[in-house]
Scaffold this motif. Structure first.
Motif, PDB file in Angstrom:
ATOM      1  N   ILE A  15       0.829  -1.201   0.000  1.00 39.05           N
ATOM      2  CA  ILE A  15       0.000   0.000   0.000  1.00 39.05           C
ATOM      3  C   ILE A  15       0.867   1.255   0.000  1.00 39.05           C
ATOM      4  N   LEU A  16       1.955   1.240   0.755  1.00 38.24           N
ATOM      5  CA  LEU A  16       2.841   2.396   0.788  1.00 38.24           C
ATOM      6  C   LEU A  16       3.492   2.645  -0.570  1.00 38.24           C
ATOM      7  N   ARG A  17       3.901   1.564  -1.252  1.00 40.54           N
ATOM      8  CA  ARG A  17       4.472   1.723  -2.590  1.00 40.54           C
ATOM      9  C   ARG A  17       3.430   2.290  -3.554  1.00 40.54           C
ATOM     10  N   ALA A  18       2.215   1.771  -3.444  1.00 39.22           N
ATOM     11  CA  ALA A  18       1.140   2.264  -4.307  1.00 39.22           C
ATOM     12  C   ALA A  18       0.864   3.741  -4.034  1.00 39.22           C
ATOM     13  N   ALA A  19       0.853   4.109  -2.767  1.00 38.35           N
ATOM     14  CA  ALA A  19       0.602   5.510  -2.412  1.00 38.35           C
ATOM     15  C   ALA A  19       1.707   6.410  -2.965  1.00 38.35           C
ATOM     16  N   ALA A  20       2.965   5.958  -2.871  1.00 42.68           N
ATOM     17  CA  ALA A  20       4.079   6.752  -3.391  1.00 42.68           C
ATOM     18  C   ALA A  20       3.940   6.962  -4.894  1.00 42.68           C
ATOM     19  N   GLU A  21       3.524   5.918  -5.603  1.00 36.58           N
ATOM     20  CA  GLU A  21       3.340   6.031  -7.054  1.00 36.58           C
ATOM     21  C   GLU A  21       2.249   7.034  -7.398  1.00 36.58           C
ATOM     22  N   VAL A  22       1.136   6.949  -6.681  1.00 30.84           N
ATOM     23  CA  VAL A  22       0.013   7.850  -6.968  1.00 30.84           C
ATOM     24  C   VAL A  22       0.382   9.293  -6.617  1.00 30.84           C
ATOM     25  N   ILE A  23       1.080   9.480  -5.491  1.00 37.06           N
ATOM     26  CA  ILE A  23       1.493  10.829  -5.100  1.00 37.06           C
ATOM     27  C   ILE A  23       2.413  11.425  -6.161  1.00 37.06           C
ATOM     28  N   GLU A  25       2.512  10.764  -9.297  1.00 39.05           N
ATOM     29  CA  GLU A  25       1.761  11.051 -10.524  1.00 39.05           C
ATOM     30  C   GLU A  25       0.796  12.222 -10.373  1.00 39.05           C
ATOM     31  N   ARG A  26       0.130  12.301  -9.222  1.00 37.68           N
ATOM     32  CA  ARG A  26      -0.980  13.246  -9.082  1.00 37.68           C
ATOM     33  C   ARG A  26      -0.735  14.381  -8.098  1.00 37.68           C
ATOM     34  N   GLY A  27       0.269  14.224  -7.254  1.00 38.52           N
ATOM     35  CA  GLY A  27       0.482  15.206  -6.203  1.00 38.52           C
ATOM     36  C   GLY A  27      -0.253  14.811  -4.935  1.00 38.52           C
ATOM     37  N   LEU A  28       0.182  15.347  -3.823  1.00 35.57           N
ATOM     38  CA  LEU A  28      -0.361  14.967  -2.526  1.00 35.57           C
ATOM     39  C   LEU A  28      -1.837  15.315  -2.391  1.00 35.57           C
ATOM     40  N   SER A  29      -2.201  16.520  -2.777  1.00 35.12           N
ATOM     41  CA  SER A  29      -3.576  16.980  -2.564  1.00 35.12           C
ATOM     42  C   SER A  29      -4.589  16.207  -3.399  1.00 35.12           C
ATOM     43  N   ALA A  30      -4.160  15.674  -4.551  1.00 29.72           N
ATOM     44  CA  ALA A  30      -5.087  14.971  -5.443  1.00 29.72           C
ATOM     45  C   ALA A  30      -5.089  13.461  -5.225  1.00 29.72           C
ATOM     46  N   THR A  31      -4.326  12.979  -4.259  1.00 33.61           N
ATOM     47  CA  THR A  31      -4.275  11.538  -3.993  1.00 33.61           C
ATOM     48  C   THR A  31      -5.399  11.132  -3.050  1.00 33.61           C
ATOM     49  N   ARG A  32      -6.234  10.186  -3.498  1.00 33.93           N
ATOM     50  CA  ARG A  32      -7.366   9.725  -2.692  1.00 33.93           C
ATOM     51  C   ARG A  32      -7.128   8.302  -2.206  1.00 33.93           C
ATOM     52  N   ILE A  33      -7.760   7.955  -1.108  1.00 34.31           N
ATOM     53  CA  ILE A  33      -7.671   6.594  -0.577  1.00 34.31           C
ATOM     54  C   ILE A  33      -8.084   5.589  -1.646  1.00 34.31           C
ATOM     55  N   ALA A  34      -9.158   5.897  -2.388  1.00 36.01           N
ATOM     56  CA  ALA A  34      -9.654   4.973  -3.409  1.00 36.01           C
ATOM     57  C   ALA A  34      -8.617   4.741  -4.502  1.00 36.01           C
ATOM     58  N   ASP A  35      -7.870   5.781  -4.874  1.00 38.54           N
ATOM     59  CA  ASP A  35      -6.832   5.651  -5.897  1.00 38.54           C
ATOM     60  C   ASP A  35      -5.718   4.717  -5.426  1.00 38.54           C
TER      61      ASP A  35
END
Length: 210
Positions: A15-23, A25-35
């Protein structure tokens, strides 16, 4: 059905790796739990189970990325034969991917989040301490000049790496990864009174550490 704690050591890093990838790509403010859940192949309730809040997930993801880099870097540094080789490898590894997107997000978060600020300071202290230890080893072996304090040298070298990495991350045409590497190697050699060699001369090394 709630996730099984027995797989905590597997699912949390995923989950942490996935969160880092999404952040990234999208930035912190645009990262959602669902993403993050979708990227990790799990559900939003599962993410909440392990991290309680979105804010905690994002902070831990930013911290984990740097800690993973540090662990991998240490594993490679320990096998190098000299302080000069370790310093050169550290700089090459640090400049092999000058994208500081996650660090920049952590810096921004640290301005208004006490927990993030504390973790940012801890990581920076550890990073500079790692460099200072190499400098001290080089002074003891006679490779580096004794004219500079190891902690001062570490602060100067780390600050230069950070600053140039920001320019690389922002896509500054004047600062490519290669140019950044050359500048950092030249600067460290000047500070330490040592010949560190050109980029890429560490035998058998890979610049990509993570």
């Amino acid at each position: 059905m709630t996730p099984r704690p027995a797989i905590d050591h597997i699912r949390r890093p995923q989950i942490l790796r996935a969160a880092a990838e999404v952040i990234t790509e999208r930035g912190l403010s645009a990262t959602r739990i669902a993403d993050v859940a979708e990227r990790a192949g799990t559900s939003a309730p599962a993410v909440i189970y392990w991290f309680k809040t979105r804010e905690r997930l994002l902070t831990e993801a930013l911290i984990a990325d740097e800690e993973n880099f540090a662990v991998d870097l240490e594993a490679r540094l320990v096998n190098l034969p000299s302080a000069s080789a370790r310093m050169r490898f550290l700089i090459e590894a640090s400049t092999s991917d000058g994208d500081l997107s996650l660090w920049i997000e952590l810096w921004a978060r640290s301005l208004h989040d006490a927990e993030a600020a504390t973790e940012r300071q801890r990581l920076d202290d550890a990073w500079r301490g790692r460099i200072a230890a190499i400098v001290a080893d080089g002074q003891e072996s006679g490779e580096f000049t004794a004219a500079i304090d190891p902690e001062e040298a570490a602060l100067r070298i780390a600050t230069l790496i950070d600053g140039l990495s920001v320019q690389v991350t922002l896509g500054d045409n004047a600062v490519s990864e290669e140019r950044m590497r050359e500048i950092c190697l030249d600067f460290a050699a000047l500070q330490l009174g040592a010949e560190l060699g050109a980029a890429g001369e560490v035998a058998g090394s890979e610049r990509a550490v993570v």
